[in-house]
Design an enzyme around this catalytic site. Sequence first.
Site, PDB file in Angstrom:
ATOM      1  N   HIS A   1       0.784  -1.049   0.112  1.00 38.52           N
ATOM      2  CA  HIS A   1      -0.206   0.340  -0.248  1.00 38.52           C
ATOM      3  C   HIS A   1       0.826   1.802  -0.232  1.00 38.52           C
ATOM      4  O   HIS A   1       1.835   1.067   0.161  1.00 38.52           O
ATOM      5  CB  HIS A   1      -1.465   0.143   1.377  1.00 38.52           C
ATOM      6  CG  HIS A   1      -2.055  -1.118   1.178  1.00 38.52           C
ATOM      7  ND1 HIS A   1      -3.055  -0.837   2.032  1.00 38.52           N
ATOM      8  CD2 HIS A   1      -2.366  -1.858   0.279  1.00 38.52           C
ATOM      9  CE1 HIS A   1      -3.542  -1.976   1.579  1.00 38.52           C
ATOM     10  NE2 HIS A   1      -2.930  -2.904   0.931  1.00 38.52           N
TER      11      HIS A   1
ATOM     12  N   GLU B   1       0.653   3.612   1.677  1.00 38.96           N
ATOM     13  CA  GLU B   1       0.915   4.661   2.850  1.00 38.96           C
ATOM     14  C   GLU B   1       2.462   3.567   3.065  1.00 38.96           C
ATOM     15  O   GLU B   1       3.218   3.621   4.392  1.00 38.96           O
ATOM     16  CB  GLU B   1      -0.070   4.162   4.608  1.00 38.96           C
ATOM     17  CG  GLU B   1      -1.191   5.160   4.049  1.00 38.96           C
ATOM     18  CD  GLU B   1      -2.177   3.722   3.084  1.00 38.96           C
ATOM     19  OE1 GLU B   1      -3.145   4.192   4.036  1.00 38.96           O
ATOM     20  OE2 GLU B   1      -1.635   3.051   2.427  1.00 38.96           O
TER      21      GLU B   1
ATOM     22  N   CYS C   1      -6.297   1.953   5.657  1.00 37.09           N
ATOM     23  CA  CYS C   1      -7.264   0.982   6.373  1.00 37.09           C
ATOM     24  C   CYS C   1      -6.707   0.320   7.120  1.00 37.09           C
ATOM     25  O   CYS C   1      -5.333   0.818   8.424  1.00 37.09           O
ATOM     26  CB  CYS C   1      -6.806  -0.537   5.467  1.00 37.09           C
ATOM     27  SG  CYS C   1      -4.976  -0.809   5.187  1.00 37.09           S
TER      28      CYS C   1
ATOM     29  N   CYS D   1      -2.667  -0.192   6.986  1.00 32.04           N
ATOM     30  CA  CYS D   1      -2.077   0.449   7.746  1.00 32.04           C
ATOM     31  C   CYS D   1      -1.543   1.966   8.763  1.00 32.04           C
ATOM     32  O   CYS D   1      -1.016   2.101   8.873  1.00 32.04           O
ATOM     33  CB  CYS D   1      -2.293   1.798   6.154  1.00 32.04           C
ATOM     34  SG  CYS D   1      -1.135   0.814   3.978  1.00 32.04           S
TER      35      CYS D   1
END
Length: 150
Positions: free
Chosen positions: A52, A54, A82, A85
């Site tokens: 992801h 992040e 999410c 993260c």
Amino acid sequence: MYLDRHMTLAMNLAKLAFNKDEVPVGAVVVKDGIVIGQGYNKVISKNSVSCHAEILAINEASDLLKNYRLGGCEIYVTLEPCHMCAKAIVDARISNLYFGAHEPKTGAIKSIDQFFDRKDLNHRVSYSGGYMEEKSSELLKSFFKFKRKK
């Protein structure tokens, strides 16, 4: 203002993800006003659920600082993080999160959970959302509309 500049950079990274057929999310880690990490979703290209935006931005910042702890840093993300993260942000000891669009399906900060508000966490992250929300939402909607047409 730093907020606008860093959110614009995160949006540009999200557009890169879009152009590479990845879910368009971008993230930037900043320390003392200087960008030290950036990332955009690479889940598909890296065949990894952990890629992801992040996580990639945090990893780059940690590499630069030679420390997995990013105290005093801020992260700017185009989409509400999410749970995975959010936990990475806590574990990295990031001080502040600024995010764009709310994520009604998986958003762990405000939408489906208020993860950072848990009393059992050993680190507190200040957060606020809604920055460039319309632009981020439109980019995401365009992406998924395009994917449905394929």
